[in-house]
Scaffold this motif. Structure first.
Motif, PDB file in Angstrom:
ATOM      1  N   ASN A   8       0.825  -1.207   0.000  1.00  0.00           N
ATOM      2  CA  ASN A   8       0.000   0.000   0.000  1.00  0.00           C
ATOM      3  C   ASN A   8       0.860   1.259   0.000  1.00  0.00           C
ATOM      4  O   ASN A   8       1.853   1.341   0.732  1.00  0.00           O
ATOM      5  CB  ASN A   8      -0.908   0.029   1.229  1.00  0.00           C
ATOM      6  N   GLY A   9       0.466   2.236  -0.806  1.00  0.00           N
ATOM      7  CA  GLY A   9       1.065   3.555  -0.709  1.00  0.00           C
ATOM      8  C   GLY A   9       0.483   4.299   0.477  1.00  0.00           C
ATOM      9  O   GLY A   9      -0.478   3.845   1.101  1.00  0.00           O
ATOM     10  N   THR A  10       1.056   5.437   0.800  1.00  0.00           N
ATOM     11  CA  THR A  10       0.573   6.227   1.934  1.00  0.00           C
ATOM     12  C   THR A  10       0.221   7.645   1.477  1.00  0.00           C
ATOM     13  O   THR A  10       0.807   8.174   0.528  1.00  0.00           O
ATOM     14  CB  THR A  10       1.609   6.296   3.063  1.00  0.00           C
ATOM     15  N   THR A  11      -0.736   8.239   2.176  1.00  0.00           N
ATOM     16  CA  THR A  11      -1.216   9.570   1.826  1.00  0.00           C
ATOM     17  C   THR A  11      -1.458  10.398   3.076  1.00  0.00           C
ATOM     18  O   THR A  11      -1.496   9.879   4.188  1.00  0.00           O
ATOM     19  CB  THR A  11      -2.544   9.485   1.044  1.00  0.00           C
ATOM     20  N   HIS A  12      -1.642  11.691   2.873  1.00  0.00           N
ATOM     21  CA  HIS A  12      -2.159  12.562   3.922  1.00  0.00           C
ATOM     22  C   HIS A  12      -3.371  13.286   3.336  1.00  0.00           C
ATOM     23  O   HIS A  12      -3.830  12.935   2.251  1.00  0.00           O
ATOM     24  CB  HIS A  12      -1.092  13.541   4.419  1.00  0.00           C
ATOM     25  N   THR A  13      -3.902  14.259   4.027  1.00  0.00           N
ATOM     26  CA  THR A  13      -5.073  14.975   3.535  1.00  0.00           C
ATOM     27  C   THR A  13      -4.764  16.456   3.366  1.00  0.00           C
ATOM     28  O   THR A  13      -3.811  16.988   3.939  1.00  0.00           O
ATOM     29  CB  THR A  13      -6.277  14.806   4.477  1.00  0.00           C
ATOM     30  N   ASP A  14      -5.597  17.112   2.575  1.00  0.00           N
ATOM     31  CA  ASP A  14      -5.409  18.545   2.342  1.00  0.00           C
ATOM     32  C   ASP A  14      -6.143  19.355   3.404  1.00  0.00           C
ATOM     33  O   ASP A  14      -6.591  18.806   4.419  1.00  0.00           O
ATOM     34  CB  ASP A  14      -5.854  18.914   0.923  1.00  0.00           C
ATOM     35  N   ALA A  15      -6.267  20.653   3.174  1.00  0.00           N
ATOM     36  CA  ALA A  15      -6.876  21.535   4.178  1.00  0.00           C
ATOM     37  C   ALA A  15      -8.339  21.204   4.456  1.00  0.00           C
ATOM     38  O   ALA A  15      -8.863  21.525   5.523  1.00  0.00           O
ATOM     39  CB  ALA A  15      -6.750  22.992   3.718  1.00  0.00           C
ATOM     40  N   GLN A  16      -8.990  20.544   3.505  1.00  0.00           N
ATOM     41  CA  GLN A  16     -10.384  20.149   3.679  1.00  0.00           C
ATOM     42  C   GLN A  16     -10.505  18.720   4.212  1.00  0.00           C
ATOM     43  O   GLN A  16     -11.582  18.144   4.219  1.00  0.00           O
ATOM     44  CB  GLN A  16     -11.135  20.275   2.348  1.00  0.00           C
ATOM     45  N   ASP A  17      -9.361  18.139   4.601  1.00  0.00           N
ATOM     46  CA  ASP A  17      -9.300  16.789   5.153  1.00  0.00           C
ATOM     47  C   ASP A  17      -9.681  15.722   4.126  1.00  0.00           C
ATOM     48  O   ASP A  17     -10.298  14.710   4.448  1.00  0.00           O
ATOM     49  CB  ASP A  17     -10.194  16.660   6.394  1.00  0.00           C
ATOM     50  N   LEU A  18      -9.292  15.950   2.874  1.00  0.00           N
ATOM     51  CA  LEU A  18      -9.569  15.005   1.795  1.00  0.00           C
ATOM     52  C   LEU A  18      -8.268  14.557   1.134  1.00  0.00           C
ATOM     53  O   LEU A  18      -7.299  15.316   1.061  1.00  0.00           O
ATOM     54  CB  LEU A  18     -10.498  15.636   0.748  1.00  0.00           C
ATOM     55  N   THR A  19      -8.259  13.327   0.656  1.00  0.00           N
ATOM     56  CA  THR A  19      -7.093  12.764  -0.022  1.00  0.00           C
ATOM     57  C   THR A  19      -7.181  13.070  -1.513  1.00  0.00           C
ATOM     58  O   THR A  19      -8.195  12.768  -2.156  1.00  0.00           O
ATOM     59  CB  THR A  19      -7.035  11.239   0.194  1.00  0.00           C
ATOM     60  N   CYS A  20      -6.126  13.656  -2.054  1.00  0.00           N
ATOM     61  CA  CYS A  20      -6.137  14.143  -3.431  1.00  0.00           C
ATOM     62  C   CYS A  20      -4.867  13.707  -4.169  1.00  0.00           C
ATOM     63  O   CYS A  20      -3.974  13.087  -3.583  1.00  0.00           O
ATOM     64  CB  CYS A  20      -6.246  15.662  -3.443  1.00  0.00           C
ATOM     65  N   LEU A  21      -4.785  14.060  -5.425  1.00  0.00           N
ATOM     66  CA  LEU A  21      -3.624  13.712  -6.245  1.00  0.00           C
ATOM     67  C   LEU A  21      -2.327  14.252  -5.660  1.00  0.00           C
ATOM     68  O   LEU A  21      -1.283  13.611  -5.770  1.00  0.00           O
ATOM     69  CB  LEU A  21      -3.809  14.253  -7.668  1.00  0.00           C
ATOM     70  N   GLY A  22      -2.402  15.413  -5.050  1.00  0.00           N
ATOM     71  CA  GLY A  22      -1.203  16.050  -4.528  1.00  0.00           C
ATOM     72  C   GLY A  22      -0.920  15.753  -3.073  1.00  0.00           C
ATOM     73  O   GLY A  22      -0.020  16.369  -2.488  1.00  0.00           O
ATOM     74  N   THR A  23      -1.652  14.800  -2.465  1.00  0.00           N
ATOM     75  CA  THR A  23      -1.434  14.518  -1.037  1.00  0.00           C
ATOM     76  C   THR A  23      -0.902  13.102  -0.823  1.00  0.00           C
ATOM     77  O   THR A  23      -1.223  12.452   0.171  1.00  0.00           O
ATOM     78  CB  THR A  23      -2.729  14.720  -0.222  1.00  0.00           C
ATOM     79  N   VAL A  24      -0.081  12.649  -1.751  1.00  0.00           N
ATOM     80  CA  VAL A  24       0.538  11.324  -1.645  1.00  0.00           C
ATOM     81  C   VAL A  24       1.896  11.458  -0.981  1.00  0.00           C
ATOM     82  O   VAL A  24       2.701  12.318  -1.353  1.00  0.00           O
ATOM     83  CB  VAL A  24       0.676  10.679  -3.040  1.00  0.00           C
ATOM     84  N   ASP A  25       2.170  10.612   0.000  1.00  0.00           N
ATOM     85  CA  ASP A  25       3.470  10.593   0.662  1.00  0.00           C
ATOM     86  C   ASP A  25       4.404   9.568   0.020  1.00  0.00           C
ATOM     87  O   ASP A  25       5.545   9.878  -0.292  1.00  0.00           O
ATOM     88  CB  ASP A  25       3.298  10.284   2.153  1.00  0.00           C
ATOM     89  N   THR A  26       3.937   8.338  -0.157  1.00  0.00           N
ATOM     90  CA  THR A  26       4.761   7.298  -0.776  1.00  0.00           C
ATOM     91  C   THR A  26       3.912   6.508  -1.764  1.00  0.00           C
ATOM     92  O   THR A  26       2.711   6.305  -1.547  1.00  0.00           O
ATOM     93  CB  THR A  26       5.334   6.314   0.262  1.00  0.00           C
ATOM     94  N   VAL A  27       4.542   6.056  -2.841  1.00  0.00           N
ATOM     95  CA  VAL A  27       3.852   5.215  -3.814  1.00  0.00           C
ATOM     96  C   VAL A  27       4.359   3.783  -3.659  1.00  0.00           C
ATOM     97  O   VAL A  27       5.491   3.559  -3.214  1.00  0.00           O
ATOM     98  CB  VAL A  27       4.080   5.704  -5.253  1.00  0.00           C
ATOM     99  N   PRO A  28       3.537   2.775  -3.990  1.00  0.00           N
ATOM    100  CA  PRO A  28       4.039   1.407  -3.987  1.00  0.00           C
ATOM    101  C   PRO A  28       5.198   1.281  -4.975  1.00  0.00           C
ATOM    102  O   PRO A  28       5.241   1.986  -5.987  1.00  0.00           O
ATOM    103  CB  PRO A  28       2.821   0.591  -4.450  1.00  0.00           C
ATOM    104  N   SER A  29       6.132   0.385  -4.695  1.00  0.00           N
ATOM    105  CA  SER A  29       7.269   0.217  -5.598  1.00  0.00           C
ATOM    106  C   SER A  29       7.548  -1.263  -5.807  1.00  0.00           C
ATOM    107  O   SER A  29       7.174  -2.114  -4.992  1.00  0.00           O
ATOM    108  CB  SER A  29       8.522   0.909  -5.038  1.00  0.00           C
ATOM    109  N   GLY A  30       8.207  -1.564  -6.934  1.00  0.00           N
ATOM    110  CA  GLY A  30       8.575  -2.933  -7.250  1.00  0.00           C
ATOM    111  C   GLY A  30       7.392  -3.837  -7.538  1.00  0.00           C
ATOM    112  O   GLY A  30       7.466  -5.054  -7.327  1.00  0.00           O
ATOM    113  N   CYS A  31       6.315  -3.269  -8.037  1.00  0.00           N
ATOM    114  CA  CYS A  31       5.080  -4.040  -8.235  1.00  0.00           C
ATOM    115  C   CYS A  31       4.950  -4.544  -9.672  1.00  0.00           C
ATOM    116  O   CYS A  31       5.539  -3.993 -10.605  1.00  0.00           O
ATOM    117  CB  CYS A  31       3.870  -3.176  -7.899  1.00  0.00           C
ATOM    118  N   ASN A  32       4.122  -5.555  -9.827  1.00  0.00           N
ATOM    119  CA  ASN A  32       3.722  -6.049 -11.146  1.00  0.00           C
ATOM    120  C   ASN A  32       2.421  -5.417 -11.606  1.00  0.00           C
ATOM    121  O   ASN A  32       2.143  -5.339 -12.805  1.00  0.00           O
ATOM    122  CB  ASN A  32       3.557  -7.567 -11.126  1.00  0.00           C
TER     123      ASN A  32
END
Length: 248
Positions: free
Chosen positions: A85-109
């Motif tokens: 799983n990747g990880t995210t945070h939320t924006d000022a409105q407490d919503l998860t968006c394209l620009g609120t990603v902390d880490t992306v999954p890696s090494g996946c198929n």
């Protein structure tokens, strides 16, 4: 003989999907090999990154009934699956968006991404929070990062979950357009540029039994709210993605 890289082939498919959004039929899925090239019985790493619909699977009645869990169970019928799983945070409105990603999954198929719905619908006061330019740029940055971290993966982006009849007038224009369709196109173009495919979801939102009635108990202490997918909606999303991947 010219060999076309797999990422280029997928990008071509993604561009077609981003511009047409034509649902792939079960018959078509059955007549062609799966997009996943890992041999059956071998390890397959499955990456998931998203918002409340994809990342958390909220508003299903049980965690096993979220669309990403249903997809994982289907994959496990053919491969030995490890989920990342990747990880995210939320924006000022407490919503998860394209620009609120902390880490992306890696090494996946296979990586499935479900982001953009909040970018499309979030309001600050009486105005939409995110502009087309912000969405386009955020999607470009995110999917470039996903592709770089998963160079051999099939990348799937779930389209916006929302009402296509909501009209919105772009800056400098007098003709209203569908906000959802516009955001699907903006994000889909960046997905395709990075070798991924976009799987449409708005028509599944439009079928009200996929999200209604509101007030039904869901896992995590939630109740269905009439917007997020219920069990039927999650099952429909899973079936759509499995079909587009042409899973065995």
């Amino acid at each position: 003989m010219t060999v076309i890289p797999r990422r280029t082939l997928l990008a071509g498919a993604g561009i077609a999907a981003a511009t047409a959004f034509i649902p792939r039929t079960q018959a078509a899925a059955a007549s062609a090999p799966t997009l996943i090239t890992v041999p059956p019985g071998q390890p397959l790493t499955y990456g998931v990154l998203g918002d409340s619909i994809t990342g958390r699977g909220s508003f299903a009645s049980d965690p096993s009934l979220t669309w990403t869990a249903l997809l994982q169970a289907r994959l496990a019928q053919t491969w030995t699956v490890t989920r990342v799983n990747g990880t995210t945070h939320t924006d000022a409105q407490d919503l998860t968006c394209l620009g609120t990603v902390d880490t992306v999954p890696s090494g996946c198929n296979l990586v499935v991404v479900g982001l953009g719905t909040n970018d499309c619908r979030e309001m600050t006061g009486s105005s939409y929070t995110y502009s087309p330019t912000q969405t386009y740029n955020s999607a470009g940055t995110l999917f470039a990062e996903v592709a770089a971290a998963n160079p051999a993966a099939v990348i799937v982006s779930l389209g916006v979950w929302g009402d296509t009849t909501v009209q919105w007038t772009m800056s400098g224009s007098t003709t209203p357009v569908s906000r959802v369709a516009r955001w699907d196109a903006l994000i889909g173009e960046q997905v395709a540029k990075n070798g991924g495919i976009t799987v449409p979801a708005a028509d599944l939102y439009g079928y009200s039994p996929n999200r209604l009635p509101a007030g039904v108990a869901a896992f995590g202490g939630y109740t269905t709210d009439g917007f997020h997918p219920n069990d039927a909606g999650h099952a429909a999303l899973y079936a759509r993605v499995a079909s587009w991947l042409r899973l065995p």
